[in-house]
Design a protein around this motif. Structure first.
Motif, PDB file in Angstrom:
ATOM      1  N   MET A   1       5.777 108.857   4.465  1.00 25.00           N
ATOM      2  CA  MET A   1       4.598 108.733   5.317  1.00 25.00           C
ATOM      3  C   MET A   1       3.361 108.290   4.505  1.00 25.00           C
ATOM      4  SD  MET A   1       3.557 111.225   8.363  1.00 25.00           S
ATOM      5  CE  MET A   1       2.877 112.621   7.504  1.00 25.00           C
ATOM      6  N   TYR A   2       3.158 108.948   3.350  1.00 26.70           N
ATOM      7  CA  TYR A   2       2.092 108.514   2.441  1.00 26.70           C
ATOM      8  C   TYR A   2       2.732 107.799   1.249  1.00 26.70           C
ATOM      9  CZ  TYR A   2      -1.010 111.609   5.004  1.00 26.70           C
ATOM     10  OH  TYR A   2      -1.735 112.212   5.987  1.00 26.70           O
ATOM     11  N   ASN A   3       2.095 106.728   0.797  1.00 28.50           N
ATOM     12  CA  ASN A   3       2.642 105.970  -0.326  1.00 28.50           C
ATOM     13  C   ASN A   3       2.199 106.611  -1.649  1.00 28.50           C
ATOM     14  OD1 ASN A   3       3.586 104.128  -2.118  1.00 28.50           O
ATOM     15  ND2 ASN A   3       2.326 102.424  -1.401  1.00 28.50           N
ATOM     16  N   GLN A  75      -3.436 113.025 -10.564  1.00 32.03           N
ATOM     17  CA  GLN A  75      -3.864 113.672  -9.325  1.00 32.03           C
ATOM     18  C   GLN A  75      -3.564 112.731  -8.173  1.00 32.03           C
ATOM     19  OE1 GLN A  75      -8.018 114.286  -7.596  1.00 32.03           O
ATOM     20  NE2 GLN A  75      -7.737 116.209  -8.680  1.00 32.03           N
ATOM     21  N   LEU A  76      -2.847 113.234  -7.185  1.00 32.01           N
ATOM     22  CA  LEU A  76      -2.514 112.404  -6.018  1.00 32.01           C
ATOM     23  C   LEU A  76      -3.400 112.757  -4.833  1.00 32.01           C
ATOM     24  CD1 LEU A  76       0.544 112.807  -7.555  1.00 32.01           C
ATOM     25  CD2 LEU A  76       0.982 111.115  -5.806  1.00 32.01           C
ATOM     26  N   GLY A  77      -3.622 111.790  -3.968  1.00 32.61           N
ATOM     27  CA  GLY A  77      -4.353 112.040  -2.729  1.00 32.61           C
ATOM     28  C   GLY A  77      -5.854 111.806  -2.820  1.00 32.61           C
ATOM     29  N   HIS A  78      -6.344 111.414  -3.993  1.00 30.82           N
ATOM     30  CA  HIS A  78      -7.780 111.181  -4.137  1.00 30.82           C
ATOM     31  C   HIS A  78      -8.036 109.945  -4.978  1.00 30.82           C
ATOM     32  CE1 HIS A  78      -7.555 115.733  -3.693  1.00 30.82           C
ATOM     33  NE2 HIS A  78      -8.090 115.303  -2.580  1.00 30.82           N
ATOM     34  N   ASN A  79      -9.209 109.364  -4.810  1.00 31.11           N
ATOM     35  CA  ASN A  79      -9.600 108.247  -5.673  1.00 31.11           C
ATOM     36  C   ASN A  79     -10.814 108.653  -6.512  1.00 31.11           C
ATOM     37  OD1 ASN A  79     -11.495 108.191  -3.659  1.00 31.11           O
ATOM     38  ND2 ASN A  79     -11.335 106.022  -3.224  1.00 31.11           N
ATOM     39  N   LYS A  80     -11.381 107.694  -7.208  1.00 35.06           N
ATOM     40  CA  LYS A  80     -12.459 108.003  -8.153  1.00 35.06           C
ATOM     41  C   LYS A  80     -13.639 108.688  -7.463  1.00 35.06           C
ATOM     42  CE  LYS A  80     -15.319 105.635 -11.563  1.00 35.06           C
ATOM     43  NZ  LYS A  80     -16.595 105.246 -11.019  1.00 35.06           N
ATOM     44  N   ASN A  82     -17.603 109.843  -7.601  1.00 35.63           N
ATOM     45  CA  ASN A  82     -18.879 109.538  -8.242  1.00 35.63           C
ATOM     46  C   ASN A  82     -19.793 110.755  -8.157  1.00 35.63           C
ATOM     47  OD1 ASN A  82     -18.319 106.713  -8.860  1.00 35.63           O
ATOM     48  ND2 ASN A  82     -18.276 106.457  -6.653  1.00 35.63           N
TER      49      ASN A  82
ATOM     50  N   LEU B   6      -5.366 108.551 -11.116  1.00 35.30           N
ATOM     51  CA  LEU B   6      -5.564 108.957  -9.722  1.00 35.30           C
ATOM     52  C   LEU B   6      -4.754 108.037  -8.817  1.00 35.30           C
ATOM     53  CD1 LEU B   6      -9.436 109.393  -9.896  1.00 35.30           C
ATOM     54  CD2 LEU B   6      -7.801 111.256  -9.645  1.00 35.30           C
ATOM     55  N   ILE B   7      -3.970 108.629  -7.926  1.00 34.23           N
ATOM     56  CA  ILE B   7      -3.201 107.835  -6.950  1.00 34.23           C
ATOM     57  C   ILE B   7      -3.656 108.281  -5.566  1.00 34.23           C
ATOM     58  CG2 ILE B   7      -0.880 107.384  -6.017  1.00 34.23           C
ATOM     59  CD1 ILE B   7       0.199 107.802  -8.874  1.00 34.23           C
ATOM     60  N   ASP B   8      -4.247 107.372  -4.791  1.00 33.15           N
ATOM     61  CA  ASP B   8      -4.889 107.832  -3.549  1.00 33.15           C
ATOM     62  C   ASP B   8      -3.936 108.062  -2.373  1.00 33.15           C
ATOM     63  OD1 ASP B   8      -4.463 105.159  -3.058  1.00 33.15           O
ATOM     64  OD2 ASP B   8      -6.580 104.601  -3.075  1.00 33.15           O
ATOM     65  N   ALA B   9      -2.686 107.654  -2.499  1.00 35.97           N
ATOM     66  CA  ALA B   9      -1.656 107.961  -1.494  1.00 35.97           C
ATOM     67  C   ALA B   9      -2.031 107.475  -0.089  1.00 35.97           C
ATOM     68  CB  ALA B   9      -1.341 109.455  -1.480  1.00 35.97           C
ATOM     69  N   LYS B  10      -2.085 106.166   0.066  1.00 37.49           N
ATOM     70  CA  LYS B  10      -2.432 105.577   1.374  1.00 37.49           C
ATOM     71  C   LYS B  10      -1.351 105.901   2.413  1.00 37.49           C
ATOM     72  CE  LYS B  10      -6.085 103.024   0.128  1.00 37.49           C
ATOM     73  NZ  LYS B  10      -7.414 103.584   0.361  1.00 37.49           N
ATOM     74  N   TRP B  11      -1.801 106.064   3.644  1.00 35.80           N
ATOM     75  CA  TRP B  11      -0.856 106.255   4.749  1.00 35.80           C
ATOM     76  C   TRP B  11      -0.137 104.931   4.983  1.00 35.80           C
ATOM     77  CZ3 TRP B  11      -1.095 105.244  10.426  1.00 35.80           C
ATOM     78  CH2 TRP B  11      -0.079 105.917  11.102  1.00 35.80           C
ATOM     79  N   GLU B  12       1.183 105.005   5.185  1.00 37.24           N
ATOM     80  CA  GLU B  12       1.971 103.770   5.272  1.00 37.24           C
ATOM     81  C   GLU B  12       2.025 103.174   6.681  1.00 37.24           C
ATOM     82  OE1 GLU B  12       5.455 105.497   3.409  1.00 37.24           O
ATOM     83  OE2 GLU B  12       5.217 104.149   1.695  1.00 37.24           O
ATOM     84  N   VAL B  39      -9.643 108.701   2.514  1.00 37.81           N
ATOM     85  CA  VAL B  39      -9.167 107.600   1.653  1.00 37.81           C
ATOM     86  C   VAL B  39      -7.767 107.102   2.025  1.00 37.81           C
ATOM     87  CG1 VAL B  39      -8.261 109.083  -0.201  1.00 37.81           C
ATOM     88  CG2 VAL B  39      -9.095 106.785  -0.738  1.00 37.81           C
ATOM     89  N   GLN B  40      -6.958 107.949   2.608  1.00 35.13           N
ATOM     90  CA  GLN B  40      -5.597 107.532   2.999  1.00 35.13           C
ATOM     91  C   GLN B  40      -5.619 106.491   4.124  1.00 35.13           C
ATOM     92  OE1 GLN B  40      -6.234 110.936   2.341  1.00 35.13           O
ATOM     93  NE2 GLN B  40      -5.178 110.644   0.384  1.00 35.13           N
ATOM     94  N   PHE B  41      -6.744 106.382   4.830  1.00 35.86           N
ATOM     95  CA  PHE B  41      -6.773 105.561   6.053  1.00 35.86           C
ATOM     96  C   PHE B  41      -7.839 104.462   6.018  1.00 35.86           C
ATOM     97  CE2 PHE B  41      -5.324 109.857   6.990  1.00 35.86           C
ATOM     98  CZ  PHE B  41      -4.113 109.622   7.612  1.00 35.86           C
ATOM     99  N   ASN B  67     -15.627 106.087  -3.524  1.00 38.73           N
ATOM    100  CA  ASN B  67     -15.398 104.905  -4.350  1.00 38.73           C
ATOM    101  C   ASN B  67     -15.171 103.649  -3.524  1.00 38.73           C
ATOM    102  OD1 ASN B  67     -15.292 104.037  -7.057  1.00 38.73           O
ATOM    103  ND2 ASN B  67     -13.097 103.740  -6.853  1.00 38.73           N
ATOM    104  N   GLU B  68     -15.067 103.783  -2.212  1.00 46.85           N
ATOM    105  CA  GLU B  68     -14.920 102.580  -1.398  1.00 46.85           C
ATOM    106  C   GLU B  68     -15.668 102.723  -0.081  1.00 46.85           C
ATOM    107  OE1 GLU B  68     -10.817 101.971   0.161  1.00 46.85           O
ATOM    108  OE2 GLU B  68     -10.245 103.423  -1.351  1.00 46.85           O
ATOM    109  N   GLN B  71     -15.109 105.171   3.292  1.00 48.54           N
ATOM    110  CA  GLN B  71     -14.521 106.456   2.904  1.00 48.54           C
ATOM    111  C   GLN B  71     -15.546 107.583   3.047  1.00 48.54           C
ATOM    112  OE1 GLN B  71     -13.357 106.723  -1.219  1.00 48.54           O
ATOM    113  NE2 GLN B  71     -12.604 108.804  -0.981  1.00 48.54           N
ATOM    114  N   ASP B  98      -6.875 112.843   9.486  1.00 55.19           N
ATOM    115  CA  ASP B  98      -6.456 114.127  10.067  1.00 55.19           C
ATOM    116  C   ASP B  98      -7.336 115.236   9.489  1.00 55.19           C
ATOM    117  OD1 ASP B  98      -5.482 113.900   7.543  1.00 55.19           O
ATOM    118  OD2 ASP B  98      -3.479 114.678   7.983  1.00 55.19           O
ATOM    119  N   ILE B 125      -1.777 109.648  12.796  1.00 53.91           N
ATOM    120  CA  ILE B 125      -0.433 110.217  12.587  1.00 53.91           C
ATOM    121  C   ILE B 125       0.026 110.928  13.870  1.00 53.91           C
ATOM    122  CG2 ILE B 125       0.983 111.792  11.204  1.00 53.91           C
ATOM    123  CD1 ILE B 125      -1.027 111.392   8.918  1.00 53.91           C
TER     124      ILE B 125
END
Lengths: 86, 249
Positions: A1-3, A75-80, A82, B6-12, B39-41, B67-68, B71, B98, B125
């Motif tokens: 579901m999440y990449n 860390q997954l689920g977050h980005n940078k 500030n 950091l891996i933001d885990a985008k919704w697919e 950020v996932q969306f 960061n974008e 968001q 969500d 979702i």
């Protein structure tokens, strides 16, 4: 579901030659942490560990990990993040 | 050195303007939206196109700590948290994601506003729509005001500092302690990693607490504690903060 971009993660571990990797997950992703650890240890020579506690955002990173010779925190689920300076 | 990735885990999945959402916007006469997402969306190019095809103007900005563009984070909860004031110029806020933690920041950012905009939450979702409004944070606002009044009248204060890198404001805490000293007040600085509010009761000599960590401690968690607690942002000018809340713009 999440990449979770696990293939990218493997490439990063290999590129950085990381030996001990700590995975930090927000609560919603914690239930799948076993699979991430298994995948890393299967595909690389690194040892992988799970951060047990909070993961409120990229503002919330585990400290003192050098004592344990952790050389990469993922860390997954977050980005940078500030941080506001004031 | 410890490195960080950091891996933001985008919704697919694909985020689409559903008939139900279209109907909701139409029914509420929404002609323009301030668009935000967790950020996932944030891959919303096609979704924005669909909104525009349906004659809905889409306003976009960047929140300060993100960061974008589009968001939103839970801590971007002040009126000055955004590059452009798109909320003021939109009929409603449309949030994609969500949970309630992030969209509630968009409610809190408006607490000083007279022209309060509702937040339409579209969860792609569960394919569900929910609307939240000022009444959903009314209890928080009341407690916040009460805490500001109690802070102003307190003589002994406790300033909470976390060691979390993105939330650590020890220097600001020290500055506040000095300022309070000039006002004849005594302040002590407390340091921890997680700010566990059940620890507060161990320090009965503290009349009011000041939080320097995540601002949502001072807006949300205050509902679960009896002792007054305010955020550091208001602690430097508490009377001004109170007046602004009483005289909504």
């Amino acid at each position: 579901m999440y990449n979770l971009e696990l293939n990218k993660l493997i490439q990063e571990i290999k590129k950085r030659n990381s030996k001990q990797v700590l995975i930090q997950l927000p609560d919603g992703l914690k239930k799948g942490s076993d699979k991430i650890i298994d995948f890393i240890e299967d595909k690389t020579d690194a040892k992988a560990f799970i951060w047990f506690g909070s993961c409120f955002g990229a503002c919330d990173l585990p400290l003192g990990m050098d004592i344990l010779k952790i050389d990469l925190i993922v860390q997954l689920g977050h980005n940078k993040f500030n941080k506001e300076v004031w | 050195m410890v490195e960080l990735l950091l891996i933001d885990a985008k919704w697919e999945g694909k985020i689409k303007l559903t008939d139900e959402l279209k109907e909701h916007l139409k029914k509420n006469k929404i002609k323009s939206v301030a668009l935000f997402a967790s950020v996932q969306f944030t891959d919303l190019k096609d979704f924005i196109k669909e909104l525009e095809e349906n004659k809905i103007k889409v306003n976009i900005t960047k929140a300060k700590r993100t960061n974008e563009k589009m968001q939103i984070l839970g801590c971007d909860c002040y009126e000055d948290s955004f590059q452009d004031n798109i909320i003021e110029n939109s009929d409603a806020i449309l949030y994609i994601g969500d949970g309630l933690f992030h969209p509630k920041a968009l409610l809190l950012s408006q607490i000083k506003s007279k022209n309060f905009k509702p937040i339409i939450i579209f969860d792609p979702i569960a394919n569900k729509i929910k609307e939240i409004n000022k009444k959903d944070i009314e209890k928080q606002i009341q407690k916040y005001k009460r805490n500001l009044k109690l802070f102003i009248n307190s003589k002994t204060l406790g300033i909470l500092v976390t060691i979390k890198p993105g939330q650590q404001y020890l220097n600001s805490a020290k500055n506040l302690k000095e300022k309070l000293k000039e006002q004849g007040k005594k302040a002590y600085i407390f340091i921890d990693n997680n700010i566990n509010l059940s620890q507060l009761e161990n320090y009965p000599f503290i009349q009011c607490w000041v939080n320097t960590a995540c601002p949502r401690i001072g807006t949300d968690d205050i509902l679960n504690i009896e002792k007054p607690l305010i955020n550091i942002k208001e602690a430097f000018e508490p009377i001004k903060a109170l007046e602004e809340l009483d005289n909504e713009k």
